[in-house]
Design a protein around this motif. Structure first.
Motif, PDB file in Angstrom:
ATOM      1  N   THR A   6       6.417  -5.240   1.627  1.00 18.02           N
ATOM      2  CA  THR A   6       7.797  -5.455   2.046  1.00 18.02           C
ATOM      3  C   THR A   6       8.140  -4.510   3.180  1.00 18.02           C
ATOM      4  O   THR A   6       7.414  -3.559   3.474  1.00 18.02           O
ATOM      5  N   CYS A   7       9.282  -4.763   3.801  1.00 18.78           N
ATOM      6  CA  CYS A   7       9.769  -3.945   4.907  1.00 18.78           C
ATOM      7  C   CYS A   7      10.103  -2.532   4.413  1.00 18.78           C
ATOM      8  O   CYS A   7      10.725  -2.365   3.358  1.00 18.78           O
ATOM      9  N   ARG A   8       9.703  -1.495   5.181  1.00 16.37           N
ATOM     10  CA  ARG A   8       9.953  -0.109   4.780  1.00 16.37           C
ATOM     11  C   ARG A   8      11.433   0.249   4.835  1.00 16.37           C
ATOM     12  O   ARG A   8      11.861   1.223   4.205  1.00 16.37           O
ATOM     13  N   CYS A   9      12.236  -0.505   5.577  1.00 12.88           N
ATOM     14  CA  CYS A   9      13.630  -0.132   5.790  1.00 12.88           C
ATOM     15  C   CYS A   9      14.602  -0.829   4.841  1.00 12.88           C
ATOM     16  O   CYS A   9      15.728  -0.374   4.678  1.00 12.88           O
ATOM     17  N   CYS A  10      14.206  -1.968   4.254  1.00 13.05           N
ATOM     18  CA  CYS A  10      15.116  -2.672   3.349  1.00 13.05           C
ATOM     19  C   CYS A  10      14.476  -3.019   2.009  1.00 13.05           C
ATOM     20  O   CYS A  10      15.198  -3.290   1.038  1.00 13.05           O
ATOM     21  N   MET A  11      13.136  -3.050   1.934  1.00 15.81           N
ATOM     22  CA  MET A  11      12.395  -3.370   0.708  1.00 15.81           C
ATOM     23  C   MET A  11      12.831  -4.723   0.131  1.00 15.81           C
ATOM     24  O   MET A  11      12.726  -4.960  -1.071  1.00 15.81           O
ATOM     25  N   ALA A  12      13.319  -5.640   1.011  1.00 16.03           N
ATOM     26  CA  ALA A  12      13.804  -6.921   0.525  1.00 16.03           C
ATOM     27  C   ALA A  12      13.129  -8.105   1.172  1.00 16.03           C
ATOM     28  O   ALA A  12      13.079  -9.178   0.600  1.00 16.03           O
ATOM     29  N   ARG A  13      12.608  -7.924   2.386  1.00 20.03           N
ATOM     30  CA  ARG A  13      11.988  -9.024   3.122  1.00 20.03           C
ATOM     31  C   ARG A  13      10.573  -8.650   3.540  1.00 20.03           C
ATOM     32  O   ARG A  13      10.267  -7.459   3.670  1.00 20.03           O
ATOM     33  N   PRO A  14       9.737  -9.631   3.775  1.00 17.75           N
ATOM     34  CA  PRO A  14       8.376  -9.335   4.249  1.00 17.75           C
ATOM     35  C   PRO A  14       8.411  -8.803   5.681  1.00 17.75           C
ATOM     36  O   PRO A  14       9.291  -9.175   6.469  1.00 17.75           O
ATOM     37  N   ASP A  18       5.074  -3.918  13.166  1.00 17.91           N
ATOM     38  CA  ASP A  18       4.580  -2.632  12.696  1.00 17.91           C
ATOM     39  C   ASP A  18       5.443  -1.515  13.268  1.00 17.91           C
ATOM     40  O   ASP A  18       5.842  -1.549  14.445  1.00 17.91           O
ATOM     41  N   LEU A  19       5.752  -0.514  12.455  1.00 14.84           N
ATOM     42  CA  LEU A  19       6.609   0.590  12.888  1.00 14.84           C
ATOM     43  C   LEU A  19       5.954   1.466  13.942  1.00 14.84           C
ATOM     44  O   LEU A  19       6.634   2.064  14.781  1.00 14.84           O
ATOM     45  N   THR A  28      11.673  -3.060  28.149  1.00 14.19           N
ATOM     46  CA  THR A  28      11.762  -1.716  27.566  1.00 14.19           C
ATOM     47  C   THR A  28      10.763  -1.586  26.421  1.00 14.19           C
ATOM     48  O   THR A  28      10.692  -2.465  25.557  1.00 14.19           O
ATOM     49  N   SER A  29       9.985  -0.513  26.428  1.00 14.42           N
ATOM     50  CA  SER A  29       9.008  -0.274  25.365  1.00 14.42           C
ATOM     51  C   SER A  29       9.710   0.296  24.135  1.00 14.42           C
ATOM     52  O   SER A  29      10.588   1.154  24.244  1.00 14.42           O
ATOM     53  N   GLU A  30       9.320  -0.168  22.960  1.00 11.62           N
ATOM     54  CA  GLU A  30       9.942   0.261  21.712  1.00 11.62           C
ATOM     55  C   GLU A  30       8.876   0.638  20.698  1.00 11.62           C
ATOM     56  O   GLU A  30       7.898  -0.105  20.522  1.00 11.62           O
ATOM     57  N   VAL A  31       9.066   1.792  20.060  1.00 11.36           N
ATOM     58  CA  VAL A  31       8.274   2.194  18.898  1.00 11.36           C
ATOM     59  C   VAL A  31       9.291   2.446  17.785  1.00 11.36           C
ATOM     60  O   VAL A  31      10.078   3.397  17.846  1.00 11.36           O
ATOM     61  N   MET A  48       0.238   6.267   2.842  1.00 10.05           N
ATOM     62  CA  MET A  48       0.259   6.412   1.386  1.00 10.05           C
ATOM     63  C   MET A  48      -0.358   5.213   0.695  1.00 10.05           C
ATOM     64  O   MET A  48      -0.905   5.328  -0.390  1.00 10.05           O
ATOM     65  N   CYS A  49      -0.248   4.017   1.321  1.00 10.23           N
ATOM     66  CA  CYS A  49      -0.868   2.821   0.777  1.00 10.23           C
ATOM     67  C   CYS A  49      -1.208   1.906   1.943  1.00 10.23           C
ATOM     68  O   CYS A  49      -0.802   2.161   3.077  1.00 10.23           O
ATOM     69  N   ALA A  50      -1.915   0.832   1.637  1.00  8.61           N
ATOM     70  CA  ALA A  50      -2.349  -0.084   2.695  1.00  8.61           C
ATOM     71  C   ALA A  50      -1.148  -0.839   3.261  1.00  8.61           C
ATOM     72  O   ALA A  50      -0.294  -1.299   2.541  1.00  8.61           O
ATOM     73  N   ALA A  51      -1.114  -0.937   4.582  1.00  2.21           N
ATOM     74  CA  ALA A  51      -0.084  -1.713   5.290  1.00  2.21           C
ATOM     75  C   ALA A  51       1.320  -1.272   4.881  1.00  2.21           C
ATOM     76  O   ALA A  51       2.139  -2.050   4.433  1.00  2.21           O
ATOM     77  N   ASP A  52       1.598   0.036   4.998  1.00  2.00           N
ATOM     78  CA  ASP A  52       2.901   0.564   4.605  1.00  2.00           C
ATOM     79  C   ASP A  52       3.784   0.850   5.808  1.00  2.00           C
ATOM     80  O   ASP A  52       4.721   1.630   5.718  1.00  2.00           O
ATOM     81  N   SER A  53       3.491   0.265   6.950  1.00  2.00           N
ATOM     82  CA  SER A  53       4.252   0.557   8.161  1.00  2.00           C
ATOM     83  C   SER A  53       4.905  -0.687   8.724  1.00  2.00           C
ATOM     84  O   SER A  53       5.007  -0.864   9.927  1.00  2.00           O
ATOM     85  N   GLY A  54       5.363  -1.597   7.853  1.00  2.00           N
ATOM     86  CA  GLY A  54       5.964  -2.846   8.319  1.00  2.00           C
ATOM     87  C   GLY A  54       7.479  -2.744   8.385  1.00  2.00           C
ATOM     88  O   GLY A  54       8.116  -1.964   7.675  1.00  2.00           O
ATOM     89  N   ILE A  55       8.061  -3.561   9.264  1.00  2.29           N
ATOM     90  CA  ILE A  55       9.512  -3.645   9.401  1.00  2.29           C
ATOM     91  C   ILE A  55       9.859  -5.088   9.721  1.00  2.29           C
ATOM     92  O   ILE A  55       9.155  -5.759  10.477  1.00  2.29           O
ATOM     93  N   CYS A  56      10.949  -5.609   9.137  1.00  2.00           N
ATOM     94  CA  CYS A  56      11.327  -7.011   9.326  1.00  2.00           C
ATOM     95  C   CYS A  56      12.223  -7.155  10.557  1.00  2.00           C
ATOM     96  O   CYS A  56      12.743  -6.167  11.087  1.00  2.00           O
ATOM     97  N   ASP A  57      12.438  -8.392  11.013  1.00  4.57           N
ATOM     98  CA  ASP A  57      13.237  -8.662  12.209  1.00  4.57           C
ATOM     99  C   ASP A  57      14.700  -8.276  12.010  1.00  4.57           C
ATOM    100  O   ASP A  57      15.367  -7.825  12.952  1.00  4.57           O
ATOM    101  N   VAL A  58      15.236  -8.448  10.785  1.00  2.56           N
ATOM    102  CA  VAL A  58      16.637  -8.109  10.529  1.00  2.56           C
ATOM    103  C   VAL A  58      16.865  -6.607  10.706  1.00  2.56           C
ATOM    104  O   VAL A  58      17.830  -6.171  11.345  1.00  2.56           O
ATOM    105  N   CYS A  59      15.964  -5.783  10.158  1.00  5.53           N
ATOM    106  CA  CYS A  59      16.092  -4.321  10.290  1.00  5.53           C
ATOM    107  C   CYS A  59      15.872  -3.880  11.731  1.00  5.53           C
ATOM    108  O   CYS A  59      16.474  -2.908  12.194  1.00  5.53           O
TER     109      CYS A  59
END
Length: 555
Positions: A6-14, A18-19, A28-31, A48-59
């Motif tokens: 799930t997304c690291r910022c909301c834990m509600a959406r896939p 990547d963060l 403009t470049s964004e990280v 801390m775990c596999a693929a823990d750096s995701g963020i969704c479009d809403v966040c």
């Protein structure tokens, strides 16, 4: 990204991105991890775990808004401090110095200091005398001071004028400071518009300033209205219905808008501008015209979800963006995904207009055992199972189309066209081969004909004898020769056959099914080979020569 994360910022959406990865948006470049740290001073840890750096479009959208708001406050603060400094410089007291004479011998300047008595000097002197008398113990001694009544009156008048000036509280600004303030550019009002509002703005302005006609779908029954889902037989009647019934209605409700399943179908036949009457071929050229000539606001930093069609009364549907033609609206709709590659399949590189269609397509790549809900057949993909259930068991047939000659109903264009050709010798649509002039009622049949006959495609090879076949079904029928097993037995004469098709042809003999009729003498036969022999021996022509004038081929 993995679907289990799930997304690291909301834990509600896939997660969608990547963060830690660098992305480019509007040059403009964004990280996103650095943006979180810069805006909120939050240090995010990874690994801390596999693929823990995701963020969704809403966040991502909310993070961009927060960063932009922070930068806006910083800019306003700098301009406010600069303005305050200019005002403070204009109110600072300046001392005027006067030069008297220059001593030519030693080069020294003498400045005359003007000493002025304070308004309270007289009162202060009287108080000092009283204090001095108290210190010396002369409490009974009366201290007399010579005062000038005219001077006191003049001083009181000057004090009153000073109080009047202070009560007005007027701020004095020099001309130089005033000119610098006027040179400052006013701070623009910054408004953040979310993506749904941008889509609604584009569609509303397009409908308001052009003759575009929105519709929900095109079925065998007609064209469905995008506002009330009422079906109309053709596009002209739909335009009249929308103009009379929905002229003041909004096509899209921003609160109920789902960006993942957003697509708006527009008919752009005879597309024109309502303001000046200029004609255009596609919506992109119309939008450029409206923005430049009529100053209509359109947002270009979002995906395009408007599907363009040119609907006519013809049975053949033409793509509005290229020269492709199709028999059904479903085939045209699938083709339009290639023109709107908003979301790309990572496996086959096919493009789709929204996420919903991409996810439906990704199911076609799922390999497994999918059993039919009505029979015991098992299929390797979900799509094959659904096609089998639809066309074999007819479980999801929703619309029907009638034959224009006998009013018989059918659940597909193909069945209706084949019926019209066989029963009424009429063709709804025809596709001619450029090599042999043979004509077909379906474009797919023409494509298969070219590949099989003229290109000699044989992709299915027999492992026993090396013979090639165009389709796998032909290879399966051929493999019976090598197996030699006759499993299909006639219940009348007990003859056995290796193929079920051969058994069906054999059963015509027992049923006296004489379907092959001579076109010259009307004599009928059970088998086609018997008709061929009859034509050659009795009429002196082969069956192929006799059927040559017939240009349309049965599917």
């Amino acid at each position: 990204m993995s679907k289990s994360v799930t997304c690291r910022c909301c834990m509600a959406r896939p997660p969608d991105k990547d963060l830690k990865t660098v992305y480019t948006t509007l040059g403009t470049s964004e990280v996103y991890a650095d943006m979180v740290k810069d805006c909120f001073e939050i240090h995010m840890s990874f690994g801390m775990c596999a693929a823990d750096s995701g963020i969704c479009d809403v966040c991502i959208t909310r993070l961009r808004d927060a960063c932009d708001f922070k930068h806006q406050i910083q800019r306003c603060q700098r301009q406010f401090q600069h303005l305050a400094a200019l005002i403070q410089d204009s109110t600072t007291t300046k001392v005027k110095e006067e030069v008297t004479d220059l001593d030519e011998e030693n080069g020294i300047y003498f400045l005359d200091l003007k000493e002025e008595a304070s308004d309270l000097d007289e009162m202060g002197a009287i108080d000092d005398d009283k204090n001095l008398a108290d210190i010396l113990g002369f409490g009974t001694v009366t201290v007399k001071r010579k005062t000038d009544k005219k001077l006191i009156k003049k001083r009181n008048l000057r004090i009153n004028k000073t109080h009047e000036k202070k009560s007005k509280s007027q701020l004095k600004i020099s001309l130089r400071t005033l000119s610098q303030i006027k040179m400052l550019k006013p701070m623009p009002t910054i408004r953040f518009t979310n993506e749904n509002s941008k889509h609604k703005n584009n569609i509303d302005n397009l409908l308001k300033n052009s003759n575009c006609t929105p519709f929900l779908n095109k079925t065998l029954s007609g064209i469905v209205c995008a506002y009330c889902k009422e079906t109309h037989p053709n596009i002209d009647k739909l335009r009249t219905h929308i103009k009379e019934t929905h002229s003041n209605d909004e096509l899209i409700d921003k609160k109920k808008m789902d960006k993942n399943n957003l697509s708006v179908k527009m008919d752009i036949t005879d597309l024109s501008c309502n303001a000046c009457g200029a004609n255009f071929d596609v919506i992109d050229n119309l939008i450029k015209h409206l923005s430049k000539e009529h100053e209509v606001k359109f947002y270009s930093d979002i995906h395009n979800y408007i599907l363009e069609f040119k609907l006519t009364d013809s049975e053949i549907l033409n793509c509005a963006l290229c020269n492709s033609t199709f028999e059904t609206f479903k085939m045209l709709l699938q083709h339009m995904n290639g023109h709107y590659r908003n979301y790309i399949c990572e496996i086959c590189d096919l493009g789709f207009i929204n996420k919903h269609r991409l996810k439906n397509h990704q199911r076609t790549h799922e390999i497994g055992d999918f059993q039919c809900s009505f029979c015991d057949k098992v299929f390797t993909t979900r799509v094959r199972k659904m096609c089998h259930e639809k066309y074999t068991h007819n479980s999801s047939a929703r619309y029907t189309t009638n034959c224009p000659h006998c009013e018989q109903s059918f659940t597909s264009y193909y069945q209706r066209n084949r019926h019209m050709f066989k029963e009424h010798n009429a063709v709804a649509a025809s596709y001619r081969c450029n090599i042999c002039d043979k004509t077909f009622i379906l474009k797919s049949k023409l494509t298969a004909h070219i590949k099989k006959v003229h290109l000699m495609e044989r992709n299915h090879i027999c492992p026993e004898c090396g013979q090639g076949f165009f389709i796998k079904q032909s290879l399966d029928e051929h493999m019976i020769k090598h197996n030699g097993e006759r499993v299909y037995k006639c219940t009348v004469c007990l003859k056995a056959y290796a193929r079920k098709k051969t058994l069906r042809e054999h059963m015509r003999i027992h049923n006296n099914d004489r379907r092959f009729k001579c076109g010259v003498c009307s004599l009928a036969f059970v088998q086609k080979c018997s008709l061929k022999s009859h034509m050659l021996s009795n009429h002196g022509v082969t069956l192929a020569e006799y059927e040559t004038p017939k240009t349309v081929s049965s599917p």
